[in-house]
Scaffold this motif. Structure first.
Motif, PDB file in Angstrom:
ATOM      1  N   ALA A 171       0.845  -1.197   0.000  1.00 41.87           N
ATOM      2  CA  ALA A 171       0.000   0.000   0.000  1.00 41.87           C
ATOM      3  C   ALA A 171       0.878   1.243   0.000  1.00 41.87           C
ATOM      4  O   ALA A 171       1.892   1.298   0.688  1.00 41.87           O
ATOM      5  CB  ALA A 171      -0.910  -0.002   1.219  1.00 41.87           C
ATOM      6  N   GLY A 172       0.472   2.230  -0.783  1.00 43.73           N
ATOM      7  CA  GLY A 172       1.190   3.500  -0.802  1.00 43.73           C
ATOM      8  C   GLY A 172       0.451   4.546   0.015  1.00 43.73           C
ATOM      9  O   GLY A 172      -0.590   4.257   0.630  1.00 43.73           O
ATOM     10  N   LEU A 173       1.002   5.750   0.029  1.00 41.64           N
ATOM     11  CA  LEU A 173       0.351   6.830   0.784  1.00 41.64           C
ATOM     12  C   LEU A 173      -0.809   7.381  -0.044  1.00 41.64           C
ATOM     13  O   LEU A 173      -0.668   7.625  -1.241  1.00 41.64           O
ATOM     14  CB  LEU A 173       1.353   7.945   1.067  1.00 41.64           C
ATOM     15  N   PRO A 174      -1.958   7.574   0.584  1.00 42.39           N
ATOM     16  CA  PRO A 174      -3.114   8.072  -0.170  1.00 42.39           C
ATOM     17  C   PRO A 174      -2.978   9.570  -0.455  1.00 42.39           C
ATOM     18  O   PRO A 174      -2.313  10.284   0.289  1.00 42.39           O
ATOM     19  CB  PRO A 174      -4.281   7.795   0.769  1.00 42.39           C
ATOM     20  N   ASP A 175      -3.605   9.960  -1.516  1.00 46.20           N
ATOM     21  CA  ASP A 175      -3.637  11.370  -1.861  1.00 46.20           C
ATOM     22  C   ASP A 175      -4.934  11.942  -1.300  1.00 46.20           C
ATOM     23  O   ASP A 175      -5.921  12.084  -1.993  1.00 46.20           O
ATOM     24  CB  ASP A 175      -3.579  11.519  -3.390  1.00 46.20           C
TER      25      ASP A 175
END
Lengths: 344, 257, 292
Positions: A171-175
């Motif tokens: 999972a990446g960082l959400p915008d």
């Protein structure tokens, strides 16, 4: 008076079995007791995977491996420098390996016999599930999954019949505000499950069962949410439907367990050209301890695969054995090309 | 003659050690763990990280337990592993009810683990007690509906007992401040479960403990707000403008209308 | 008859460790041993006896010269099978019993199992080792280990025996038994090259002797050749001192020199055999009878 198994193979095999069966049995019993005495403190004990029992199963395997290897090293004089009688054996033995190969084979066979029995007896009682093939479909392309982005496609060669899908996305960082990303999974165009599939954490395991079916192509689409997901190699795993015989799976684990012992004995043979028995024995024990307990070798991964119900021939455990096999083979070749006893 | 000296010295040392530390099973376990730790811990940690990569949540939790059996006094580890287990969802649940059920199960397991770890935590037991107080709140915020479920199952009463235990074991100003500032949240949870008497008792305790708040101005204001809430809950007519404006009393507002 | 051993200008040098100078183990020597003869190699420790045996056994390559054993190269496997070699020191694989060890040796020599077992049984009986049963050879006394090693060397019915200190550590009966076996092998046409410190045994057994010192061959020849001094002795029995003095005076009168008049001692082994032999022989007879 008949003497069976007259060559180094038979002699070492019998000696190893005689010397190691009791320690292995005691270690297996200790492993069983420790596993029973220290269960995970889960409300639902059955929820814990059998894989957490791997240290207790590893204990008798480690004892058998070290016992067989040390017995062979102590039995066969060419394993160490300046052992009395090494020259007598060198003169008697034939072939390029001068009996050393047969000795190693004898020790490995003894270990295989003991560990097959231990694995067969203990894996079931530790709750090893039925073995099923775990297949990693190949991604057609790599990319991030977010609503609005193109779906990711994975292809499985031969279209195995599967019943479970495991997803472990990065999972990446959400915008923006965190909202779990919802996923939709289709197999060959058909929706695999209507159950909600949402992921918000890095490497969160999503697992769901579906009616057994052949899967050639998987399509994963993000339908909602803000957390970007990435599915690298190994993040998507299909679990086959067919149950494989777990005793065979256990025997394969025992076979993989021979690899570190082979490497250790081959290195001992090489080191024995210049090192005395205590040094060689210490090196053998250290190699086996580090590769089995320290997880540098392939055995721990194989044991966990067994306890996680993974069918070993379809797992990446066998390729992981190749480095140890290469090290052992190289050591054998070097020891063959380094004649022993060229000086007094 | 000389060869007899080392065994005699060893025997004397053994007797002396046995006299100082009677060889109970606990001592034996501690000595065994102390001896095994250096050899086993690196491998246990490797298995733990491997489980995080390839295993499921239960396996990660159980691997964490294996590490903490070797390091029973590592309170940070107990807190980290327990919180990870309680807050990390295992499976996408079929519906909200199933999700709450699973979250509650995980919370119970994690809290029973933390409770058991108190026995070996020593001076850092207070950290575990604070986690026992805070963890249900964090879990309830993560899982919609869990708050009400915990309240119905006596979660607030349990939290109040943890707070009381923390105050009894570590009677410091910080712990008393925690008990007073946690009062509105606990009272709201008890009111959700219909325990009005319990909620009033918690608020009375919070008023009493407000005397220990080190910032006097804050203490006076806090005590005044709490008294207004108590009077309102008892049915008296009170001006609750300040309470409504204070976000710390937000959990209680549904019961003050 | 072809020579069992034929060596020309055989030399062995060991490389020195580090910057140390090379060590000469054997200076160039010629050697010829014919079948049906027992040749003894004498010399102090470090004189090159063991090195010579190792070269002939195919375990050490010479740096110069040539060596032929039983008509072939000493390192050839086919030749080595026809050569019985008994090295000095303990036996290998100490956790085997004597029958297991001989079975292993027989298998490596390529003997059929049944034949190897029959030969092993005969040798163990002959060398008084059957009583050891299943005991590990690592637990044997030095004498028992020596006898087991000899049994292993004899198992392949060799045409050449290379023996390094075959009787060291043996009691007198053991030594006598070994010498008796070697005489039998000699009579059967086997050549024997044995290194020994036991001068009396070499004297009693060997047809020819080599004397090495510092790797250099100092003397070689038959015992008669080596021991001959030109002196001859007259051994008398039954005369009293006075008669002996008269004989001495007569000898001087004829130009001879009387070196001394002394009582001749009995050989120590003869005394030992007289004192202890009867009882031990009785025991051995019992055991042989049981084993046969």
């Amino acid at each position: 008076m008949r003497i069976g198994g007259r060559g180094p193979f038979g002699l070492v095999l019998r000696r190893c079995l005689a010397a190691v069966w009791l320690p292995t049995l005691l270690a297996a019993l200790a492993g069983l007791v420790l596993q029973r005495a220290a269960p995970p403190q889960l409300a639902d004990a059955a929820a814990a995977t059998a894989a957490v029992s791997s240290p207790w199963l590893m204990l008798p395997l480690l004892v058998a491996a070290i016992g067989a290897a040390v017995t062979a090293v102590r039995f066969w004089p060419p394993f160490a420098a300046q052992r009395p009688g090494a020259e007598t054996l060198r003169r008697l033995q034939r072939g390029p390996l001068a009996g050393n190969g047969a000795t190693i084979a004898g020790a490995l066979t003894a270990q295989l016999a003991l560990t097959s029995l231990v694995l067969g007896a203990l894996a079931g009682s530790f709750g090893a599930p039925a073995a099923r093939a775990h297949v990693e479909p190949r991604p057609a392309r790599e990319g991030l999954l977010l609503p609005g982005t193109a779906p990711l496609t994975f292809t499985a060669a031969d279209g195995p019949v599967c019943r479970t899908l495991l997803l472990r996305p990065h999972a990446g960082l959400p915008d923006g505000p965190i909202t779990a990303t919802r996923l939709e999974v289709r197999a060959d165009g058909e929706l695999l499950t209507t159950a909600p599939l949402a992921c918000v954490e890095d490497r969160q395991l999503l697992r769901f069962d579906f009616a057994p079916r052949s899967v050639h192509e998987l399509t994963i689409t993000a339908t909602a949410g803000t957390v970007p997901l990435w599915l690298p190699r190994g993040a998507v795993v299909l679990v086959g439907d067919a149950e494989r015989p777990w005793p065979l799976n256990a025997a394969l684990v025992a076979l993989i367990g021979l690899v570190p012992t082979f490497a250790a004995l081959a290195l001992a043979l090489l080191g024995g050209r210049v090192a005395a028995l205590p040094t060689v024995t210490t090196v053998v024990v250290a190699i086996l301890f580090v590769s089995i307990a320290g997880e540098l070798g392939p055995l721990p991964a194989a044991v966990r695969a067994l306890l996680r119900g993974q069918w070993l021939p379809a797992s990446p455990v066998f390729p992981a054995s190749i480095p140890s096999l290469l090290v052992g083979s190289l050591a054998m070749i070097l020891s063959m090309s380094w004649p022993a006893g060229s000086r007094r | 003659m000389m060869s007899r000296v080392p065994p005699i010295v060893a025997a004397c040392a053994g007797l002396g050690a046995a006299a100082l530390v009677p060889p109970t099973p606990d001592v034996g376990r501690e000595v065994a763990a102390w001896a095994a730790r250096p050899a086993v811990l690196p491998f246990a940690w490797g298995a733990f990280t491997e489980a995080r990569d390839a295993g499921d949540g239960d396996e990660v939790f159980a691997r964490g337990q294996q590490i903490l059996r070797l390091l029973p006094t590592w309170t940070d580890g107990h807190q980290a592993f327990a919180c990870d287990y309680a807050l990390r969802e295992r499976q996408p649940a079929a519906d909200a009810e199933a999700r709450q059920l699973d979250a509650e199960r995980r919370l119970q397991v994690a809290m029973s683990w933390l409770d058991a770890a108190r026995a070996t935590a020593g001076r850092r037991e207070i950290d575990l007690l604070q986690t026992l107080v805070m963890l249900p709140e964090i879990a309830a915020r993560q899982t919609p509906g869990l708050h009400e479920r915990l309240a119905r199952h006596g979660g607030a009463e349990r939290t109040d007992r943890w707070l009381a235990e923390a105050e009894r074991r570590f009677p410091t100003a910080a712990v008393r401040e925690m008990r007073t500032f946690f009062g509105p949240r606990l009272a709201a949870n008890m009111l959700t479960a219909g325990n009005r008497d319990g909620a009033l008792l918690v608020l009375d305790t919070a008023i009493t403990r407000s005397a220990d708040v080190r910032d006097r101005a804050l203490a006076d204001e806090w005590a005044m707000r709490l008294r207004e809430v108590v009077r309102a809950l008892r049915g008296e007519t009170v001006d609750l403008t300040a309470v409504h404006a204070d976000p710390r009393f937000a959990p209680l507002l549904p019961f003050l209308r | 008859m072809t020579a069992a051993i034929s060596a020309r200008q055989l030399a062995v040098t060991f490389a020195g460790r580090g910057r140390a100078a090379p060590v000469r183990a054997l200076a160039p020597l010629d050697l010829e041993v014919t079948r049906g003869r027992i040749v003894g190699v004498l010399g102090p420790n470090g004189s090159g006896k063991t090195t010579l045996l190792r070269v002939l056994a195919g375990l050490q390559r010479p740096v110069a010269g040539s060596v032929e054993v039983l008509g072939g190269a000493a390192t050839a496997r086919a030749v080595q099978r026809r050569v019985g070699y008994q090295p000095e020191g303990p036996l290998p694989i100490g956790v085997l019993s004597a029958p297991e060890y001989l079975a292993y040796v027989g298998a490596e020599l390529g003997l059929p199992d049944a034949e190897a077992d029959a030969r092993a049984h005969r040798l163990l009986t002959r060398l008084d080792l059957l009583g050891a049963g299943r005991r590990w050879i690592g637990t044997f006394s030095t004498g028992m280990q020596k006898r087991t090693a000899l049994a292993a060397a004899l198992l392949g019915d060799p045409e050449l025996l290379l023996l390094d200190e075959p009787t060291s550590g043996l009691d007198p009966f053991g030594s006598e038994l070994v010498m008796q076996i070697l005489r039998e092998r000699k009579a059967a046409g086997c050549a024997v090259l044995m290194a020994s410190h036991h001068l009396l045994e070499v004297e009693a057994l060997c047809d020819e002797v080599l004397v090495l010192q510092g790797g250099v061959l100092r003397a070689r020849g038959t015992l008669d050749e080596l021991l001959a001094t030109g002196d001859r002795a007259l051994v008398l029995r039954g005369l009293d001192d006075r008669a002996l003095q008269e004989l001495a005076a007569a000898a001087r009168a004829r130009g001879g020199e009387v070196v001394g008049i002394e009582a001749k001692h009995r050989h120590l082994f003869a005394l030992f055999r007289r004192l202890a032999g009867a009882e031990a022989a009785g025991h051995r007879g019992d055991r042989d009878g049981a084993g046969a």
